[in-house]
Structure formats: structure tokens, C-alpha cells
Design a protein around this motif. Structure first.
Motif, PDB file in Angstrom:
ATOM      1  N   CYS A 125     -39.824  -1.127  -4.445  1.00 44.67           N
ATOM      2  CA  CYS A 125     -40.725  -0.748  -2.826  1.00 44.67           C
ATOM      3  C   CYS A 125     -39.403  -1.080  -1.780  1.00 44.67           C
ATOM      4  O   CYS A 125     -38.207  -0.822  -2.056  1.00 44.67           O
ATOM      5  CB  CYS A 125     -41.321  -1.850  -2.652  1.00 44.67           C
ATOM      6  SG  CYS A 125     -40.605  -3.598  -2.971  1.00 44.67           S
ATOM      7  N   GLU A 126     -39.887  -0.912  -0.286  1.00 44.35           N
ATOM      8  CA  GLU A 126     -38.516  -0.674   0.326  1.00 44.35           C
ATOM      9  C   GLU A 126     -37.673  -2.089  -0.294  1.00 44.35           C
ATOM     10  O   GLU A 126     -38.238  -3.226  -0.184  1.00 44.35           O
ATOM     11  CB  GLU A 126     -39.130  -1.111   1.715  1.00 44.35           C
ATOM     12  CG  GLU A 126     -39.893   0.223   1.877  1.00 44.35           C
ATOM     13  CD  GLU A 126     -38.643   1.237   1.979  1.00 44.35           C
ATOM     14  OE1 GLU A 126     -37.206   1.844   2.318  1.00 44.35           O
ATOM     15  OE2 GLU A 126     -39.467   2.502   1.835  1.00 44.35           O
ATOM     16  N   ALA A 127     -36.336  -2.440   0.767  1.00 49.23           N
ATOM     17  CA  ALA A 127     -35.499  -3.931   0.599  1.00 49.23           C
ATOM     18  C   ALA A 127     -36.376  -4.654   0.836  1.00 49.23           C
ATOM     19  O   ALA A 127     -37.065  -4.571   2.900  1.00 49.23           O
ATOM     20  CB  ALA A 127     -34.747  -3.572   1.217  1.00 49.23           C
ATOM     21  N   THR A 128     -36.618  -6.065   0.956  1.00 48.81           N
ATOM     22  CA  THR A 128     -37.221  -7.126   1.440  1.00 48.81           C
ATOM     23  C   THR A 128     -36.513  -8.250   1.652  1.00 48.81           C
ATOM     24  O   THR A 128     -36.416  -9.336   1.882  1.00 48.81           O
ATOM     25  CB  THR A 128     -38.400  -7.807   0.956  1.00 48.81           C
ATOM     26  OG1 THR A 128     -37.958  -7.746  -0.285  1.00 48.81           O
ATOM     27  CG2 THR A 128     -39.465  -6.618   1.401  1.00 48.81           C
ATOM     28  N   TYR A 129     -34.810  -8.139   0.597  1.00 47.91           N
ATOM     29  CA  TYR A 129     -33.768  -9.052   0.929  1.00 47.91           C
ATOM     30  C   TYR A 129     -32.845  -8.363   0.822  1.00 47.91           C
ATOM     31  O   TYR A 129     -32.043  -7.109   0.084  1.00 47.91           O
ATOM     32  CB  TYR A 129     -34.841  -9.815  -0.611  1.00 47.91           C
ATOM     33  CG  TYR A 129     -34.744  -9.199  -1.884  1.00 47.91           C
ATOM     34  CD1 TYR A 129     -33.350  -8.665  -2.940  1.00 47.91           C
ATOM     35  CD2 TYR A 129     -35.529  -8.319  -2.151  1.00 47.91           C
ATOM     36  CE1 TYR A 129     -33.512  -8.052  -4.074  1.00 47.91           C
ATOM     37  CE2 TYR A 129     -35.584  -7.908  -3.381  1.00 47.91           C
ATOM     38  CZ  TYR A 129     -34.558  -7.918  -4.407  1.00 47.91           C
ATOM     39  OH  TYR A 129     -34.904  -6.742  -5.479  1.00 47.91           O
ATOM     40  N   ASP A 130     -31.533  -9.174   0.912  1.00 50.05           N
ATOM     41  CA  ASP A 130     -30.140  -8.811   0.473  1.00 50.05           C
ATOM     42  C   ASP A 130     -30.666  -8.639  -0.805  1.00 50.05           C
ATOM     43  O   ASP A 130     -29.989 -10.639  -1.664  1.00 50.05           O
ATOM     44  CB  ASP A 130     -29.258  -9.402   1.469  1.00 50.05           C
ATOM     45  CG  ASP A 130     -27.820  -9.572   1.315  1.00 50.05           C
ATOM     46  OD1 ASP A 130     -27.592  -8.775   0.631  1.00 50.05           O
ATOM     47  OD2 ASP A 130     -27.101  -9.951   1.898  1.00 50.05           O
ATOM     48  N   THR A 131     -29.441  -8.604  -1.812  1.00 49.02           N
ATOM     49  CA  THR A 131     -29.253  -8.200  -2.724  1.00 49.02           C
ATOM     50  C   THR A 131     -27.993  -8.764  -3.277  1.00 49.02           C
ATOM     51  O   THR A 131     -27.324  -9.152  -4.764  1.00 49.02           O
ATOM     52  CB  THR A 131     -28.775  -7.211  -3.255  1.00 49.02           C
ATOM     53  OG1 THR A 131     -28.364  -6.665  -3.097  1.00 49.02           O
ATOM     54  CG2 THR A 131     -30.547  -5.914  -3.182  1.00 49.02           C
ATOM     55  N   PRO A 173     -39.514 -10.512  -3.685  1.00 53.40           N
ATOM     56  CA  PRO A 173     -38.556 -11.363  -3.221  1.00 53.40           C
ATOM     57  C   PRO A 173     -38.548 -12.177  -1.655  1.00 53.40           C
ATOM     58  O   PRO A 173     -38.506  -9.905  -1.073  1.00 53.40           O
ATOM     59  CB  PRO A 173     -37.176 -11.857  -3.961  1.00 53.40           C
ATOM     60  CG  PRO A 173     -37.468 -10.641  -4.539  1.00 53.40           C
ATOM     61  CD  PRO A 173     -38.234  -9.884  -4.675  1.00 53.40           C
ATOM     62  N   THR A 174     -38.305 -12.785  -1.186  1.00 59.08           N
ATOM     63  CA  THR A 174     -37.996 -12.115   0.645  1.00 59.08           C
ATOM     64  C   THR A 174     -35.939 -13.023   0.463  1.00 59.08           C
ATOM     65  O   THR A 174     -35.951 -13.740   0.086  1.00 59.08           O
ATOM     66  CB  THR A 174     -38.450 -12.421   1.430  1.00 59.08           C
ATOM     67  OG1 THR A 174     -38.842 -13.974   1.396  1.00 59.08           O
ATOM     68  CG2 THR A 174     -39.869 -11.961   1.521  1.00 59.08           C
TER      69      THR A 174
END
Length: 141
Positions: free
Chosen positions: A49-55, A25-26
Motif C-alpha cells: 500500500c502507500e507508505a504510512t511510515y518512515d522505513t 504501521p504509522t
């Protein structure tokens, strides 16, 4: 520029294990992902993977986001503590690492290597490259 056609999330169920393989997700798409996760009863998202969204938004919705440290231990704990729960797993596109992790869990659960690969590929076309297949073939629970 043409839009990339990415696969929709796919559920993989075997014995008492449930997984949702998906792309990452983004921040723009996270609300749609959360709605999809809720539809499947996802309680944990595993990010490989690398973070692509705010958790924070997922956590606010009661979905725990975890970076994979010990995948097989996580699966065993979740199945024991939350029978029937669904664990969403994503890498960048969902074609490499995420399916490998699900295959490892299926093999640990008693499925044969070839059956696990075929089972996932029936639902998630394009899963696994040759190096990943070789790794899974040699893997022993």
C-alpha cells in the motif's frame, strides 16, 4: 470520534513458511509494530500500500522493508536463504491484499484453495472479499 478497532497481527504458518498479516504501521505506531515484529522473528516487511511510515527505523532494527514486486519469488528466496524466517505482510487494514498474498504462497506450497482461505480466515476474520475469493479459486500454481 470512536476509535476504529483494528485486528492484531496474526501469524500464519504452513510447512516451512511463516507470515505475519497485519495492518499498516504509522510513524506513531511503528515502535510498537517493530516490537511485535521482533517477537515473531520478522526479517522482512512487505508493504503493498502507500507508505504510512518512515522505513529507516525498521531498517535500523535489522528489518528490511520491501515493496512487493514479485511476491512468490521473494517468498522462495527468503525461505531458501533464511529457513524459519517470518515475513510480515501489510496492506492498509490487512483484510484484502495481504491475506491474498499469503494465500497465494500457501497454494504454491501445496495447500488447496479452500483450505488456504479457511486457514487464514480462522486466524484473520474478515479476510477476503468476493472478487479476491474468485481470483484465488481460479489461481493455478
Amino acid at each position: 470520534m470512536a476509535q476504529i478497532n483494528r485486528p492484531v497481527p496474526v501469524e500464519v504458518t504452513y510447512k516451512n513458511m511463516r507470515f505475519l498479516i497485519t495492518r499498516n504501521p504509522t510513524n506513531v505506531t511503528l515502535n510498537k509494530f517493530i516490537a511485535e515484529f521482533k517477537k515473531y522473528g520478522v526479517t522482512t516487511i512487505v508493504r503493498v500500500c502507500e507508505a504510512t511510515y518512515d522505513t529507516a527505523l525498521a531498517e535500523k532494527e535489522g528489518i528490511h522493508v520491501q515493496i512487493v514486486d514479485d511476491w512468490l519469488s521473494l517468498v522462495k528466496i527468503k525461505i531458501r536463504e533464511e529457513p524459519g524466517c517470518c515475513i510480515a505482510v501489510h496492506c492498509v487494514v490487512g483484510l484484502g491484499i495481504a491475506p491474498v498474498l499469503v494465500a497465494l504462497a500457501l497454494i504454491e506450497g501445496g495447500m488447496k484453495y479452500k483450505d488456504a482461505v479457511q486457514f487464514i480466515r480462522q486466524k484473520w476474520c474478515g479476510a477476503f472479499n468476493s472478487k479476491q475469493l474468485l481470483y484465488l479459486e481460479k489461481y493455478r500454481p
